[in-house]
Every structure is written in C-alpha cells, then in structure tokens.
Design a protein around this motif. Structure first.
Motif, PDB file in Angstrom:
ATOM      1  N   ASP A 367       0.970  -1.265  -0.026  1.00 49.92           N
ATOM      2  CA  ASP A 367       0.040   0.156  -0.148  1.00 49.92           C
ATOM      3  C   ASP A 367       0.817   1.181   0.250  1.00 49.92           C
ATOM      4  N   GLY A 368       2.156   1.145   0.117  1.00 50.77           N
ATOM      5  CA  GLY A 368       3.022   2.197  -0.002  1.00 50.77           C
ATOM      6  C   GLY A 368       3.230   3.111   1.481  1.00 50.77           C
ATOM      7  N   LEU A 369       2.661   2.478   2.496  1.00 51.08           N
ATOM      8  CA  LEU A 369       2.953   3.024   3.690  1.00 51.08           C
ATOM      9  C   LEU A 369       4.252   2.618   4.541  1.00 51.08           C
ATOM     10  N   LEU A 370       4.726   1.563   4.073  1.00 48.08           N
ATOM     11  CA  LEU A 370       6.007   0.962   4.573  1.00 48.08           C
ATOM     12  C   LEU A 370       7.034   0.862   3.581  1.00 48.08           C
ATOM     13  N   ALA A 371       8.312   0.741   3.719  1.00 50.06           N
ATOM     14  CA  ALA A 371       9.216   0.575   2.751  1.00 50.06           C
ATOM     15  C   ALA A 371      10.303  -0.186   3.324  1.00 50.06           C
ATOM     16  N   ARG A 372      10.905  -1.367   2.490  1.00 52.69           N
ATOM     17  CA  ARG A 372      11.711  -2.269   3.049  1.00 52.69           C
ATOM     18  C   ARG A 372      12.946  -2.351   2.305  1.00 52.69           C
ATOM     19  N   THR A 373      14.180  -2.058   2.685  1.00 56.95           N
ATOM     20  CA  THR A 373      15.606  -2.127   1.956  1.00 56.95           C
ATOM     21  C   THR A 373      16.350  -3.046   2.408  1.00 56.95           C
ATOM     22  N   GLY A 374      16.558  -4.002   1.853  1.00 59.50           N
ATOM     23  CA  GLY A 374      17.350  -4.944   2.821  1.00 59.50           C
ATOM     24  C   GLY A 374      16.863  -5.198   4.255  1.00 59.50           C
ATOM     25  N   ASP A 375      17.817  -4.699   5.021  1.00 55.80           N
ATOM     26  CA  ASP A 375      17.686  -5.112   6.451  1.00 55.80           C
ATOM     27  C   ASP A 375      16.994  -3.917   7.031  1.00 55.80           C
ATOM     28  N   ASN A 376      16.473  -3.025   6.324  1.00 64.90           N
ATOM     29  CA  ASN A 376      15.901  -1.657   6.731  1.00 64.90           C
ATOM     30  C   ASN A 376      14.444  -1.727   6.813  1.00 64.90           C
ATOM     31  N   LEU A 377      13.783  -1.261   7.664  1.00 63.95           N
ATOM     32  CA  LEU A 377      12.507  -1.137   7.601  1.00 63.95           C
ATOM     33  C   LEU A 377      12.171   0.504   8.189  1.00 63.95           C
ATOM     34  N   ARG A 378      11.237   1.122   7.209  1.00 60.00           N
ATOM     35  CA  ARG A 378      10.859   2.577   7.413  1.00 60.00           C
ATOM     36  C   ARG A 378       9.367   2.786   7.113  1.00 60.00           C
TER      37      ARG A 378
END
Length: 396
Positions: A367-378
């Motif tokens: 839904d575009g509210l969270l983003a995961r890049t590798g080990d990182n969650l934001r």
C-alpha cells in the motif's frame, strides 16, 4: 515498581548492539504558569530553593554514574518544566557534576529548553558561558491571540526577539510551534510558518496540538467549549508543513522534527535510536545499560518527594525495572519508526518475527505506507501521518 535500585546481577541479561552515544537528561519541573494543553511533569511554584535542587541533581547524577561508569557523554538536555528559570549557577552545578562523573565529548551537544520571555532571554549569555551550546525555544505560536489561548506568557514580538538573541549567542538553536490550534486555518498556518522559517537557524519542531487526557484543553473539548480543526483540515495543515519545510531545506528527519543536514537534535536521536541515557530530576525517565542489562527508570513526579528521597538515598527513583528482549525490541520499533531513516531489523535484540506481523507489514508495504530495503524497515512519507495506525497494525 521498586523504590530501591535493582542490582544488575538480579536481572535477566539481554542482547544489545554496541554504540557510542550516551545522553544525560536533566528535568527541571518548575514553570511560571501551567499551559492548558501540557501533560508534562511541571509545577507552578514560587521561591524554589535552586541551590538545594541543583545539589540534589548532582547527587542523583553521581548515583547514575555509579551504575553506568566509564561512558563518554555525547549529549546533555535540560528539559522541563521551564529550565530557563534556572539560575546560571544551578546550570553550572549540574554541568560540573556531569563532567566530574563521566568524560564529556568535546563536541557534545548541550541543550537547554527556554521560554522566550524577555527576563529569561537575558540569561542566555550566562548559559552560554556555563557551557550550553544549543537552545530550544518554546515559541508555540506567532500571533498574540493564539499565544494567550495557549496560556503562554510571551508575545509574538518577544518570541522573535528571543530567537534573534539566541542566534547571536548559541552555536545552534531550535524552536517549537504548535499547529492545528483552535480556529486555525490553512492560510493562517501557511503565513505563520513562512515567517518562522525566515527566522530558523536549521532546526524546528512542529507539533500538531494533541488533546492530552487530564489537561484543561481536553476537558474543554469534551464539554464542547473548545473547537479544534477537524481531521481533514489537520491533514491539510500537515501537508503544508511538509511542503514549506522541504522547500526551505529542512527535511522531516522525524515525524515532528525538521532540520537541515547536520542540524538534527543529537540528544533526541539517542532516544529514537534506542541508545542509553541517564535521566535525573522529578519525573525523569531513563534507559540505563548496566553490565549488559537494560533498565527502565523513572523518578517520583512530586518535586518535594523526589528531593527528600535523593537527599536520603542518593536517588529519587520510584521505577527501576529490567527490560527484556521482547519489550526492548518493541520499544526500538516504536521509537525508530518515527525516524526517516527507519530501523535496522538485525539490530533488534529479539527476532523481528517475534514482534512484527509479517503479513500486515507486507500489506502495508504494497500500500506504500512502509518500505523495506534489505535489513531496513521504514515508514514512508505516505505512512507518516498515520504512523500510530501503522504501528498498531504491524506490532504483535
């Protein structure tokens, strides 16, 4: 609850990633008046024995240093209450006590919160000479009608004069504004924020008014006697805040805090990144890492009870509890997802699967509210306005 210090040897050891940041928080609980929206531990009291309170703060710092020795202090923050009611000698006593117990980084950020009344502004040069190198001003509004409604004792002109004086006195400054105030319109806020941005020196804290339980504002609102902007207007005010701050080069590095690169609050980053800090003074909350064991601490709210206990035992704590891996991981998520940088999941002291609902997190990512890049969650820019709802969805 525990009114005596919990020995580390009696607590479960928990995992922790090594880091070098270590903060000291000093709470000064006294104010000239209680603002009707405030739920902080603050008290209106005349004739405070400042020397006695400063001595007690120094003694409690000594106790904290016994628990976390051999650390280098990277930030110090005087909060309140109204720390700018402290006389310069009291600030010096506290800073001397910190330096006597720990090494202090030569580049340490030393912040003092201040109200921008003319009398307090005159103390600025004394605070700077004592070692304070950053001031955070509680401006809150830039029109006199709103300031009166908020219970503030300064005018808009006094606020801007204090900001100007602070810029010539301290290496770094910040100031706060509250929006979504009663009867505030989007056009009013746009003009007010534009004025504020013309005075900024690199950092601003911009908070939506929250009707905290137990405050006069909450009671007035419940009785239908206080009207605040509805949810749609509040969302529009938030969008205007992001728009103007971004255009001015002040990124939203945290939900309510905006800064130019390098001007972020280093002390507040200690909290948001889950790093250790000692906290002293009535009602102060701390996070100590004692021989590998995290402890959550809180001092008595009542200033006199805190004072007499410190004088008797060396500390004013009424809470001193070990924090286990799961509770600490949840806390790191709650705090870390406030930051634009997010959270490194591998740094959590418990497996992410133990605290995060993967299915819910995946859905919010789609839904575009969270983003995961590798080990990182934001949390994304789209998710920030509904951060609390995001957290409720993903945390088990």
């Amino acid at each position: 609850m525990n009114s005596s210090l919990t020995p580390a040897s009696h607590s479960p050891r928990v995992a922790d990633a090594t880091n070098d940041a270590f903060g000291v928080y000093v709470h000064w609980p006294f104010c000239q008046a209680k603002c009707p929206y405030c739920d902080f531990n603050s008290h209106v009291k005349q004739g405070v024995d400042q020397a006695r309170y400063a001595k007690a703060l120094a003694r409690e710092l000594a106790t904290m240093a016994q628990r976390m020795p051999d650390r280098t202090v990277t930030s110090i923050f005087f909060g309140g209450g109204t720390p700018s009611l402290m006389d310069v000698a009291s600030v010096e006593t506290v800073l001397d006590a910190i330096a006597a117990r720990w090494a202090v980084d030569p580049q340490a950020e030393i912040t003092l919160e201040a109200n921008p009344t003319s009398v307090e502004a005159e103390r600025f040069r004394g605070y700077r000479a004592a070692g304070v190198n950053r001031v955070s001003l509680g401006v809150q509004a830039l029109d006199d009608k709103s300031l009166k409604a908020l219970g503030r004792l300064h005018t808009a002109d006094e606020a801007l004069a204090a900001v100007a004086l602070a810029r010539t006195t301290f290496e770094r400054i910040s100031f706060d504004l509250i929006y979504a105030r009663p009867h505030q319109t989007v056009d009013n806020w746009r003009a007010e924020l534009a004025t504020a941005l013309a005075y900024t020196a690199g950092h601003m804290s911009l908070y939506q008014l929250t009707l905290e339980e137990g405050t006069p504002f909450a009671a007035l609102h419940a009785a239908g006697k206080l009207q605040v902007p509805d949810q749609d207007v509040g969302a529009h005010l938030y969008e205007v805040t992001q728009e103007l701050c971004s255009a001015a080069g002040l990124a939203a590095y945290e939900v309510s805090n905006h800064a130019r690169p390098g001007d972020e609050s280093r002390h507040n980053l200690v909290y948001w990144r889950g790093q250790p800090y000692a906290a002293v003074g009535p009602g102060a909350h701390g996070r100590l890492l004692v021989e590998g064991v995290w402890h959550a601490t809180k001092a008595h709210d009542d200033p006199m009870r805190w004072l007499t206990q410190v004088e008797r035992t060396g500390h004013g704590l009424d809470v001193d509890e070990p924090v286990d891996n799961i509770a600490r991981a949840v806390e790191m998520m709650l705090m870390g997802l406030r930051l634009q940088e997010g959270v490194a999941l591998s740094a959590l002291p418990a497996p992410a699967s133990a605290i995060i609902d993967k299915q819910a997190a995946d859905a919010l990512t789609v839904d575009g509210l969270l983003a995961r890049t590798g080990d990182n969650l934001r949390v994304t820019a789209l998710g920030r306005p509904v951060l609390n709802a995001v957290l409720r969805e993903i945390l088990l």
